[in-house]
Structures are given as structure tokens and as C-alpha cells.
Write a protein that holds these residues in place. Structure first.
Motif, PDB file in Angstrom:
ATOM      1  N   ASN A 216      43.757  39.598  37.839  1.00 23.36           N
ATOM      2  CA  ASN A 216      44.196  40.351  38.514  1.00 23.36           C
ATOM      3  C   ASN A 216      44.052  41.918  38.250  1.00 23.36           C
ATOM      4  OD1 ASN A 216      44.407  41.120  42.206  1.00 23.36           O
ATOM      5  ND2 ASN A 216      42.780  39.149  41.480  1.00 23.36           N
ATOM      6  N   ASN A 217      44.477  42.463  38.973  1.00 20.13           N
ATOM      7  CA  ASN A 217      45.307  44.308  38.996  1.00 20.13           C
ATOM      8  C   ASN A 217      46.067  43.979  39.864  1.00 20.13           C
ATOM      9  OD1 ASN A 217      44.228  45.992  40.329  1.00 20.13           O
ATOM     10  ND2 ASN A 217      42.626  45.166  39.213  1.00 20.13           N
ATOM     11  N   THR A 218      48.029  45.305  39.684  1.00 21.70           N
ATOM     12  CA  THR A 218      48.958  45.180  40.317  1.00 21.70           C
ATOM     13  C   THR A 218      47.920  46.186  41.612  1.00 21.70           C
ATOM     14  OG1 THR A 218      49.133  47.411  39.082  1.00 21.70           O
ATOM     15  CG2 THR A 218      50.526  45.190  38.411  1.00 21.70           C
ATOM     16  N   ALA A 219      47.080  46.606  41.350  1.00 25.64           N
ATOM     17  CA  ALA A 219      47.089  48.166  42.771  1.00 25.64           C
ATOM     18  C   ALA A 219      46.548  46.598  43.619  1.00 25.64           C
ATOM     19  CB  ALA A 219      46.106  48.450  41.919  1.00 25.64           C
ATOM     20  N   ASP A 220      44.508  46.322  43.548  1.00 24.48           N
ATOM     21  CA  ASP A 220      44.352  45.371  43.596  1.00 24.48           C
ATOM     22  C   ASP A 220      44.937  43.366  44.433  1.00 24.48           C
ATOM     23  OD1 ASP A 220      41.183  45.565  44.598  1.00 24.48           O
ATOM     24  OD2 ASP A 220      41.891  45.991  42.394  1.00 24.48           O
ATOM     25  N   PHE A 221      45.851  43.082  43.313  1.00 20.38           N
ATOM     26  CA  PHE A 221      46.848  42.260  44.612  1.00 20.38           C
ATOM     27  C   PHE A 221      47.807  42.290  45.126  1.00 20.38           C
ATOM     28  CE2 PHE A 221      50.557  38.901  43.026  1.00 20.38           C
ATOM     29  CZ  PHE A 221      49.449  37.666  43.866  1.00 20.38           C
ATOM     30  N   GLU A 222      48.171  43.915  45.250  1.00 25.76           N
ATOM     31  CA  GLU A 222      49.450  44.136  46.169  1.00 25.76           C
ATOM     32  C   GLU A 222      48.490  44.396  47.345  1.00 25.76           C
ATOM     33  OE1 GLU A 222      52.462  45.565  48.034  1.00 25.76           O
ATOM     34  OE2 GLU A 222      52.401  44.778  46.493  1.00 25.76           O
ATOM     35  N   ARG A 223      47.799  44.612  47.439  1.00 24.83           N
ATOM     36  CA  ARG A 223      46.138  44.913  48.953  1.00 24.83           C
ATOM     37  C   ARG A 223      45.422  43.641  49.173  1.00 24.83           C
ATOM     38  NH1 ARG A 223      42.344  48.317  50.902  1.00 24.83           N
ATOM     39  NH2 ARG A 223      40.857  47.610  51.814  1.00 24.83           N
ATOM     40  N   PHE A 224      45.582  42.349  48.514  1.00 27.28           N
ATOM     41  CA  PHE A 224      45.804  41.129  48.107  1.00 27.28           C
ATOM     42  C   PHE A 224      46.771  40.358  49.133  1.00 27.28           C
ATOM     43  CE2 PHE A 224      46.123  36.057  47.037  1.00 27.28           C
ATOM     44  CZ  PHE A 224      44.446  36.103  47.527  1.00 27.28           C
ATOM     45  N   ARG A 225      48.059  41.185  48.779  1.00 22.91           N
ATOM     46  CA  ARG A 225      48.887  40.713  49.327  1.00 22.91           C
ATOM     47  C   ARG A 225      49.099  41.208  50.611  1.00 22.91           C
ATOM     48  NH1 ARG A 225      52.252  41.911  45.244  1.00 22.91           N
ATOM     49  NH2 ARG A 225      53.411  40.577  44.035  1.00 22.91           N
ATOM     50  N   GLY A 226      48.495  42.585  51.144  1.00 22.21           N
ATOM     51  CA  GLY A 226      48.511  42.367  52.463  1.00 22.21           C
ATOM     52  C   GLY A 226      47.632  41.998  53.184  1.00 22.21           C
ATOM     53  N   GLN A 227      46.229  41.850  52.892  1.00 17.99           N
ATOM     54  CA  GLN A 227      45.105  40.867  53.825  1.00 17.99           C
ATOM     55  C   GLN A 227      45.048  39.389  53.854  1.00 17.99           C
ATOM     56  OE1 GLN A 227      41.915  42.506  50.957  1.00 17.99           O
ATOM     57  NE2 GLN A 227      41.480  43.953  52.531  1.00 17.99           N
ATOM     58  N   PHE A 228      45.787  38.599  53.010  1.00 21.81           N
ATOM     59  CA  PHE A 228      45.630  37.045  52.946  1.00 21.81           C
ATOM     60  C   PHE A 228      46.947  36.621  52.702  1.00 21.81           C
ATOM     61  CE2 PHE A 228      41.938  39.169  51.580  1.00 21.81           C
ATOM     62  CZ  PHE A 228      41.472  37.628  52.553  1.00 21.81           C
ATOM     63  N   PRO A 229      48.541  37.071  53.610  1.00 25.81           N
ATOM     64  CA  PRO A 229      49.818  37.145  53.459  1.00 25.81           C
ATOM     65  C   PRO A 229      50.150  35.506  53.010  1.00 25.81           C
ATOM     66  CG  PRO A 229      49.605  37.391  55.234  1.00 25.81           C
ATOM     67  CD  PRO A 229      48.358  37.573  54.573  1.00 25.81           C
TER      68      PRO A 229
END
Length: 352
Positions: A216-229
Motif C-alpha cells: 500500500n502507500n501512505t497517501a492511499d492508506f490515509e484515504r482508506f482510514r477515512g473510508q473504511f475506519p
């Protein structure tokens, strides 16, 4: 892999119908009858066809880009249509077929588009963290049987891998180069099983117990946290890479110079104004993978991507089995020569 392809102009849409055929999800767009009735009228300017790197779902990616591309359409006085796909391979094939005029691409795909498909860089994205790039990650479940990097490297044949496609910088190239090959592990062959998909897909695979480790990567994992907490709370990072340069915007090299200047000026000025318009543009970019804006760039911005590809090719050649040392040396010499030529071309004035 069959891909979901979405091509839609920025015009009113009456209905979106979803159905499945041969395992591929296809989106059909019912356009206004008025648009069809104008078929015999004077020809409108051909749309600029914008290709989107698949970072999430194809439909989600298109929706994220819609507001920015609608603004671009107004700025350059031409319609803009969207090509949103589910895989790097599908986007690469569309570029090869000359179905893409402009695209948002990560380093390796942008490098191939510039060196093989007669495109050129006009801008590079920036993010709110102010860093000139992002980092590749490996994710594992906090409570799973695999929760440390040492456990992964000690016995890779025991674990299930979820990774990005081979053209994905953070999903494949950088983890292979900086972590796995130095430990004599080839990602494609050493794990008990593997699945390949977007960064959202790989994170969900581990969170739901369908894989043990994911790239994964830092940018997309941060986005993932917001979408799938809920799912994100099950994961933790067990490895991160060195900094990777951000993605680029590329345009067909044979586009008129005036149009290229308009596109670059639009991107560089976007979200930098004051007042309600600037606020709206900044909100558009924040929703778009938390981007802060764009910087003017040229083909030389791809030199870090070229270096990564070169290092991966050398590392792969060094760890591969050869009939003799002369064959390995010959391969390494070809890699060095190709990299030197590519680097010179990327620095060449007038080609960006």
C-alpha cells in the motif's frame, strides 16, 4: 483482467445503468435526447480524453475527478471526457490505442507514456503534508498470525500476499526493490498465494482475512482510514519505504503548444485563488486523494522514476540465474546503456 471502462462527457446524464457481462462491470450512460438530436449539427470540438490511474474503484475515481475536470473543460474551452478503469493494464492498453490524450499517472506509467507513447509531463501533484512524495507500505493485521516484518521475511512461503500490479510504484516496484529482492525474495513466486488489485483492494483483503500482508502507500492508506475506519483499525504498518515522488499529469506531445500551455496554466493556478471560488477548488482537490495543487513540471521530473526502474532491473538481473557470468554481465551492460539513453532523453530541452 477485464476492466470497467467509463467514458462520459461533462453533460447532463439521465440515467446510469449497471449490469454484469462476462464478469466485468460495465456502466452504460443514457445521454439526453437533445444531445443525440444534434448529431447532424456543426461538429463540436473533439473532447480531451482524460485517463485516470486506478487508485480506488473505477466509478469512485471518476466521481472524484469530475469537479476538477469540469473546471478544466471551462478553462480550455473544450469538452473533457473521462476514461476510468479498474487496472493499470487497462489504462496502459488505452494509451497504446491512442484513446487517451491526457492522464494522471504514477512514476512508472508516466515514464512509459513519455518514453514509448509520445506524451510529455506538464505538471506534478502536491499534497497537504508538504512532502515531495509518499512512501510505500506493507500492512498486516494487528491480531493476525503475521504481525511483524521479521516474521514475513523469515518464512514468506507461509503467507498470502495482496499486492499492486507490476506497473504500480508503491504496490510492486518499490517493495520489490527496497525490501524483497535484497532479502532474496521475489514477490511473484515466494508467497503461498497472491492476489493483485488496487490499494483499496489490497488493504481490504488483509483487513477481512483474505490475505496476510498487503502492499500500500501512505497517501492511499490515509484515504482508506477515512473510508473504511472499522477495517483500517484492524491493520498496522510493518514496513515503509524511502520517499517516492508524486504522480504526474501527462499530455500528448502532438497537442498544439497553445493548448498545452492552457492546460498547464490551469493546473498551476488551480486552488491558489482567494474567496469562494478558491475555497471550492481546494475542496475539490482535498476530496481528490488529499491533493493540495499542481506544480509546473517537465519530463525531467521522471528522472527519479527512471532511476527506480533501473535499480529494479539491475537488482533482478543480479539475483536471477544465468548460464554463465558473461551472460549476466551482458544483461547488466544493456541495462546501464538503456538507462543512460533514457536519462539523457528526459533531460533534453524541447522534449518537455
Amino acid at each position: 483482467m477485464l476492466a470497467s471502462v467509463i467514458r462520459l462527457p461533462f453533460a447532463a446524464v439521465l440515467r446510469i445503468t449497471r449490469f454484469r457481462w462476462m464478469g466485468a462491470c460495465v456502466l452504460l450512460l443514457a445521454l439526453p435526447l437533445a444531445a443525440l438530436a444534434q448529431g447532424g449539427a456543426a461538429q463540436a470540438p473533439a473532447p480531451v480524453r482524460f485517463g485516470i490511474l486506478p487508485l480506488g474503484g473505477a466509478f469512485e475515481s471518476r466521481n472524484d475527478w469530475d469537479p476538477v475536470l469540469a473546471d478544466l473543460s471551462r478553462a480550455i474551452g473544450r469538452p473533457v471526457s473521462v476514461l476510468s478503469v479498474t487496472s493499470y493494464e487497462a489504462l496502459e492498453q488505452a494509451i497504446q490505442r491512442n484513446e487517451v490524450d491526457m492522464a494522471f499517472l504514477s512514476g512508472r506509467m508516466a515514464l512509459d507514456a513519455v518514453t514509448q507513447r509520445r506524451m510529455q509531463v506538464v505538471a506534478q501533484v502536491t499534497r497537504h503534508d508538504g512532502l515531495p512524495g509518499y512512501r510505500a507500505l506493507l500492512l498486516a493485521r494487528k491480531t493476525g498470525p503475521l504481525n511483524t516484518l521479521s516474521g514475513l521475511l523469515a518464512d514468506p512461503e507461509r503467507w498470502r500476499l495482496a499486492r499492486g500490479e507490476s506497473r504500480s510504484v508503491s504496490g510492486f516496484i518499490v517493495p520489490q526493490l527496497q525490501l524483497f529482492l535484497p532479502h532474496h525474495i521475489a514477490m511473484e513466486t515466494r508467497f503461498v498465494s497472491e492476489v493483485v488489485g488496487t490499494h483499496q483492494f489490497t488493504a481490504l483483503a488483509v483487513a477481512n482475512g483474505e490475505a496476510d500482508v498487503a502492499t500500500n502507500n501512505t497517501a492511499d492508506f490515509e484515504r482508506f482510514r477515512g473510508q473504511f475506519p472499522v477495517e483500517a483499525a484492524r491493520l498496522h504498518v510493518i514496513w515503509e519505504s524511502e520517499l517516492i515522488p508524486h504522480a504526474q499529469i501527462v499530455v500528448r506531445r502532438d497537442y498544439p503548444a497553445e493548448l498545452q500551455r492552457k492546460v498547464q496554466a490551469f493546473l498551476v493556478d488551480y486552488a491558489r485563488g482567494k474567496g469562494p471560488r478558491g475555497d471550492a477548488e481546494r475542496a475539490n482537490l482535498k476530496a481528490l486523494h488529499d491533493l493540495a495543487g499542481f506544480l509546473a513540471a517537465d519530463n525531467s521530473s521522471l528522472l527519479p522514476a527512471a532511476k527506480l526502474a533501473y535499480q529494479l532491473a539491475r537488482q533482478s538481473a543480479m539475483t536471477a540465474q544465468w548460464v554463465n557470468d558473461a551472460a549476466r554481465l551482458n544483461r547488466l551492460q544493456r541495462i546501464d546503456s538503456s538507462y543512460a539513453e533514457q536519462s539523457a532523453a528526459l533531460r533534453e530541452p524541447g522534449r518537455h
